[in-house]
Design a protein around this motif. Structure first.
Motif, PDB file in Angstrom:
ATOM      1  N   SER A  11      -1.183  19.001  67.216  1.00  0.00           N
ATOM      2  CA  SER A  11      -1.469  17.565  67.290  1.00  0.00           C
ATOM      3  C   SER A  11      -2.442  17.114  66.227  1.00  0.00           C
ATOM      4  O   SER A  11      -2.845  15.946  66.204  1.00  0.00           O
ATOM      5  N   ALA A  12      -2.834  18.025  65.344  1.00  0.00           N
ATOM      6  CA  ALA A  12      -3.799  17.656  64.309  1.00  0.00           C
ATOM      7  C   ALA A  12      -3.200  16.623  63.366  1.00  0.00           C
ATOM      8  O   ALA A  12      -1.996  16.615  63.102  1.00  0.00           O
ATOM      9  N   ALA A  13      -4.057  15.766  62.861  1.00  0.00           N
ATOM     10  CA  ALA A  13      -3.617  14.741  61.919  1.00  0.00           C
ATOM     11  C   ALA A  13      -3.180  15.402  60.621  1.00  0.00           C
ATOM     12  O   ALA A  13      -3.785  16.379  60.176  1.00  0.00           O
ATOM     13  N   PRO A  14      -2.137  14.891  59.996  1.00  0.00           N
ATOM     14  CA  PRO A  14      -1.696  15.470  58.727  1.00  0.00           C
ATOM     15  C   PRO A  14      -2.689  15.205  57.617  1.00  0.00           C
ATOM     16  O   PRO A  14      -3.452  14.235  57.657  1.00  0.00           O
ATOM     17  N   VAL A  15      -2.680  16.084  56.617  1.00  0.00           N
ATOM     18  CA  VAL A  15      -3.426  15.842  55.389  1.00  0.00           C
ATOM     19  C   VAL A  15      -2.416  15.540  54.300  1.00  0.00           C
ATOM     20  O   VAL A  15      -1.274  15.997  54.336  1.00  0.00           O
ATOM     21  N   GLU A  16      -2.816  14.750  53.314  1.00  0.00           N
ATOM     22  CA  GLU A  16      -1.867  14.294  52.311  1.00  0.00           C
ATOM     23  C   GLU A  16      -2.546  14.207  50.961  1.00  0.00           C
ATOM     24  O   GLU A  16      -3.745  13.887  50.867  1.00  0.00           O
ATOM     25  N   LEU A  17      -1.780  14.512  49.918  1.00  0.00           N
ATOM     26  CA  LEU A  17      -2.240  14.289  48.558  1.00  0.00           C
ATOM     27  C   LEU A  17      -1.102  13.701  47.745  1.00  0.00           C
ATOM     28  O   LEU A  17       0.075  13.953  48.021  1.00  0.00           O
ATOM     29  N   THR A  18      -1.434  12.886  46.774  1.00  0.00           N
ATOM     30  CA  THR A  18      -0.462  12.285  45.871  1.00  0.00           C
ATOM     31  C   THR A  18      -0.961  12.448  44.447  1.00  0.00           C
ATOM     32  O   THR A  18      -2.153  12.235  44.169  1.00  0.00           O
ATOM     33  N   HIS A  19      -0.053  12.836  43.562  1.00  0.00           N
ATOM     34  CA  HIS A  19      -0.447  13.018  42.167  1.00  0.00           C
ATOM     35  C   HIS A  19       0.728  12.654  41.271  1.00  0.00           C
ATOM     36  O   HIS A  19       1.883  12.971  41.566  1.00  0.00           O
ATOM     37  N   THR A  20       0.426  11.964  40.170  1.00  0.00           N
ATOM     38  CA  THR A  20       1.423  11.663  39.142  1.00  0.00           C
ATOM     39  C   THR A  20       1.142  12.518  37.919  1.00  0.00           C
ATOM     40  O   THR A  20       0.017  12.538  37.409  1.00  0.00           O
ATOM     41  N   ASP A  21       2.169  13.224  37.462  1.00  0.00           N
ATOM     42  CA  ASP A  21       2.035  14.160  36.345  1.00  0.00           C
ATOM     43  C   ASP A  21       2.793  13.607  35.142  1.00  0.00           C
ATOM     44  O   ASP A  21       4.018  13.744  35.056  1.00  0.00           O
ATOM     45  N   PRO A  22       2.112  12.943  34.204  1.00  0.00           N
ATOM     46  CA  PRO A  22       2.811  12.400  33.026  1.00  0.00           C
ATOM     47  C   PRO A  22       3.552  13.509  32.279  1.00  0.00           C
ATOM     48  O   PRO A  22       3.063  14.630  32.143  1.00  0.00           O
ATOM     49  N   GLY A  23       4.726  13.203  31.819  1.00  0.00           N
ATOM     50  CA  GLY A  23       5.515  14.216  31.110  1.00  0.00           C
ATOM     51  C   GLY A  23       5.986  15.323  32.033  1.00  0.00           C
ATOM     52  O   GLY A  23       6.085  16.478  31.621  1.00  0.00           O
ATOM     53  N   CYS A  24       6.300  14.977  33.266  1.00  0.00           N
ATOM     54  CA  CYS A  24       6.597  15.968  34.308  1.00  0.00           C
ATOM     55  C   CYS A  24       7.916  16.688  34.052  1.00  0.00           C
ATOM     56  O   CYS A  24       8.753  16.252  33.251  1.00  0.00           O
ATOM     57  N   PHE A  25       8.088  17.773  34.757  1.00  0.00           N
ATOM     58  CA  PHE A  25       9.398  18.410  34.850  1.00  0.00           C
ATOM     59  C   PHE A  25      10.263  17.541  35.752  1.00  0.00           C
ATOM     60  O   PHE A  25       9.877  17.243  36.881  1.00  0.00           O
ATOM     61  N   THR A  26      11.413  17.148  35.274  1.00  0.00           N
ATOM     62  CA  THR A  26      12.207  16.131  35.963  1.00  0.00           C
ATOM     63  C   THR A  26      13.277  16.690  36.882  1.00  0.00           C
ATOM     64  O   THR A  26      13.856  15.942  37.670  1.00  0.00           O
ATOM     65  N   HIS A  27      13.570  17.970  36.788  1.00  0.00           N
ATOM     66  CA  HIS A  27      14.638  18.530  37.606  1.00  0.00           C
ATOM     67  C   HIS A  27      14.377  20.006  37.851  1.00  0.00           C
ATOM     68  O   HIS A  27      13.646  20.653  37.098  1.00  0.00           O
ATOM     69  N   GLY A  28      14.998  20.524  38.903  1.00  0.00           N
ATOM     70  CA  GLY A  28      14.858  21.942  39.176  1.00  0.00           C
ATOM     71  C   GLY A  28      15.169  22.286  40.615  1.00  0.00           C
ATOM     72  O   GLY A  28      15.295  21.416  41.485  1.00  0.00           O
ATOM     73  N   ALA A  29      15.276  23.563  40.879  1.00  0.00           N
ATOM     74  CA  ALA A  29      15.595  24.092  42.190  1.00  0.00           C
ATOM     75  C   ALA A  29      14.345  24.141  43.067  1.00  0.00           C
ATOM     76  O   ALA A  29      13.277  23.632  42.699  1.00  0.00           O
ATOM     77  N   VAL A  30      14.479  24.752  44.225  1.00  0.00           N
ATOM     78  CA  VAL A  30      13.361  24.901  45.150  1.00  0.00           C
ATOM     79  C   VAL A  30      13.152  26.388  45.419  1.00  0.00           C
ATOM     80  O   VAL A  30      13.968  27.235  45.046  1.00  0.00           O
TER      81      VAL A  30
END
Length: 605
Positions: free
Chosen positions: A567-586
């Motif tokens: 029941s713990a509250a979620p933690v969250e982070l957001t980041h924008t990476d300029p020039g990112c890798f645009t595609h790929g597997a998991v």
């Protein structure tokens, strides 16, 4: 030394000692607990180590009334001890879960096999419409039979009107000069492939050495207007009626050997030809080219060698390619292309995906190509009587959302079987609950096991052991799954993965790590660059499941974590990476310790 393609080598192999086979079997069994990706199920397991298996072919009946949905399979079946060979016809009525022998084909010319006749390169085909006197649903089997003296090769055609239960010999279609005596291998005919061309004719594509010495080998085709009774080329290659024997691929380099043709036909009538080009200084690289006139001409003509299939992260297929088209993946669908070997384009070294990659590409075959793991990993052995991965087969499911991959593999009670398994065609959504083992995952270091729906890495160490699934062409998506730190400081997920290799930071993409104290995001491109992190309130005990969501939209990554079932509250982070890798597997990854994962899903957007 460059590797000799399996079929040429296999034509001259002898029996190997049983002890070598036993050691190879034990080695394959040890790999099962150490490597990701499964071993596959058996379409056929040989009864003796003197049987040589390769070159499987499976079709699904689609024009046979009440028999529709039945799988019919066969494979290259030769021997190493001089005993008779044959083609074994296998059938499955439960979509590949179980198989039985339906019939066996012997030498049609003598009524019984010569002790050393070799049965090579079969191809099964179901007539989609009535042709000549034969109704839709008639089965054809074209195969290559070589007499014991190896002085010639014969394409032999059988047909069946009872869904493969019995077969009638039709004729010898083409005859070559055998596999010995010429500088580059012989003057034989090899590797028949049947399809229907744009004019509604039955067409057979094959490799032809009879152009020696000007061309070591060419790709050619001939056509039939009556369902395979008569052909435009006589058995010696001379013209019977127009267009005769048509050369589709030839090289100006005399030692080049275009070969192993397979064809996919798109709904708009475009045809795609896939083939290898072997020869001096080559690794039998896979090429494609297209025909927009129903197979009359390919590319700009025979001298057009086509386009080599190379992925965006620098991989190419070598030897015995096989191509199919799927409507999945876009408005025009996509091609699936597999082959025996996978190499790096930069240096020709074998990749970790070797023998277990399926390329995904646009319907014109021009690229860019991406790749996904095959549904299982064929295992190698020292015994050449098991031609591992040679000429694997692809068969789409009826709804085209999954693909059946079939190849010889050095496992089973006698050290070799025709393995087969299915997996998605590399399109979203994707899910892996590990209830079918590790199918469709490739590891890059570590020791991987599955049990009760949990995927675990048990070796640990500092090399960032990881396993990858999905398609390197995926772009925007959301990954969800549970991770558990078993030992060490951290474990987590990887996203937008391309060019994975063994080593701590050896891939291009992003790592979402869960430690005992924090949730973090970092970029990997041969080095580690931390991007963002957030503390986990109260910390995270080892052995505790933690649920992670990773949203990759454009260059912005949003990561959410919460204890699974808590029941713990979620933690969250957001980041924008300029020039990112645009595609790929998991994938999944552990660092300086061991970890476990379960219930992984990937959805689009």
């Amino acid at each position: 030394m460059r590797e000799v393609p399996a079929p040429r080598a296999a034509r001259r192999v002898g029996a190997l000692a049983a002890v070598v086979m036993l050691l190879s079997m034990l080695g394959a069994l040890q790999l099962r607990s150490a490597s990701a990706n499964d071993l596959g199920e058996s379409m056929y397991t040989r009864s003796s180590t003197t049987e040589r298996l390769a070159y499987p072919r499976i079709i699904r009946l689609e024009h046979s009334g009440s028999a529709n949905g039945t799988l019919i399979g066969t494979f290259e079946h030769a021997t190493t001890d001089g005993t008779p060979s044959n083609f074994v016809i296998r059938r499955s009525t439960d979509d590949g879960a179980t198989w039985t022998t339906l019939s066996t084909l012997t030498d049609p010319l003598t009524g019984t096999n010569h002790p050393s006749d070799q049965f090579w390169q079969p191809f099964l085909f179901e007539l989609p419409t009535a042709m000549g006197e034969f109704p839709a649903g008639t089965l054809l089997l074209a195969g290559n039979i070589a007499p014991s003296e190896k002085v010639r090769t014969d394409f032999v055609l059988w047909r069946s009107t009872d869904h493969g239960a019995s077969w009638t010999f039709q004729s010898i279609l083409q005859t070559g000069g055998g596999s010995i005596g010429a500088p580059h291998g012989g003057s034989g005919v090899w590797e028949p492939f049947l399809t229907v061309n744009g004019a509604g004719q039955l067409a057979m594509y094959f490799s032809d050495e009879r152009t020696e010495p000007e061309h070591a080998q060419v790709l050619a085709h001939m056509v039939s207007n009556d369902g395979g009774v008569t052909w435009s080329a006589n058995p010696d290659g001379s013209t019977n009626f127009s267009p005769g024997l048509v050369v589709d691929v030839r090289s100006d380099v005399a030692t080049d050997r275009p070969g192993m043709p397979t064809v996919a036909t798109l709904p708009d009538g475009t045809m795609v030809l896939a083939y290898e080009i072997c020869g001096d200084g080559r690794n039998c690289e896979a090429y494609t080219k297209t025909s927009t006139d129903g197979g009359e001409t390919w590319g700009s003509g025979p001298a057009d060698l086509g386009t080599m299939a190379v992925t965006t992260d620098g991989r190419y297929l070598g030897s015995s390619p096989y191509v199919v088209w799927t409507p999945e993946g876009g408005p025009d669908g996509q091609l699936l292309l597999t082959g025996m070997r996978t190499r790096f384009a930069a240096d020709d070294a074998f990749t970790r995906e070797d023998r277990q990659a399926i390329f995904v590409g646009p319907p014109d075959g021009q690229g860019p190509w991406t790749w996904m793991p095959a549904p299982f990993q064929p295992r190698t052995a020292q015994a050449e009587a098991c031609s591992t991965s040679y000429s694997p087969n692809l068969l789409l499911s009826p709804d085209a959302t999954s693909v059946r991959y079939t190849a010889a593999t050095a496992v089973g009670s006698t050290g070799c079987m025709e393995g087969t398994a299915t997996r998605s065609v590399g399109q979203l959504p994707y899910a892996s609950a590990f209830d079918d083992g590790q199918s469709g995952w490739i590891d890059y270091g570590g020791c991987w096991t599955t049990a009760d729906g949990v995927f675990s890495e048990t070796c640990g160490g500092s090399d960032g052991n990881k396993a990858v699934a999905g398609n390197t062409g995926w772009t925007d998506y959301t990954l969800e799954g549970d991770v558990r730190i078993d030992t060490g400081p951290q474990a987590g997920f990887v996203v937008r993965v391309t060019d994975p290799r063994v080593g701590a930071d050896r891939f291009d993409g992003y790592y979402v790590g869960v430690s005992t104290s924090a949730l973090s995001l970092g970029r990997m491109d041969g080095t580690w660059t931390p991007l963002a992190g957030v503390p986990i309130p109260g910390g995270l005990a080892r052995g505790t499941w933690y649920h992670v969501t990773v949203e990759a939209h454009g260059c912005t990554f949003t990561v959410t974590g919460t204890p699974s079932g808590g029941s713990a509250a979620p933690v969250e982070l957001t980041h924008t990476d300029p020039g990112c890798f645009t595609h790929g597997a998991v994938g999944v990854r552990a660092q300086t310790g061991t970890g476990s994962w379960r219930d992984i899903t990937v959805t689009e957007g």
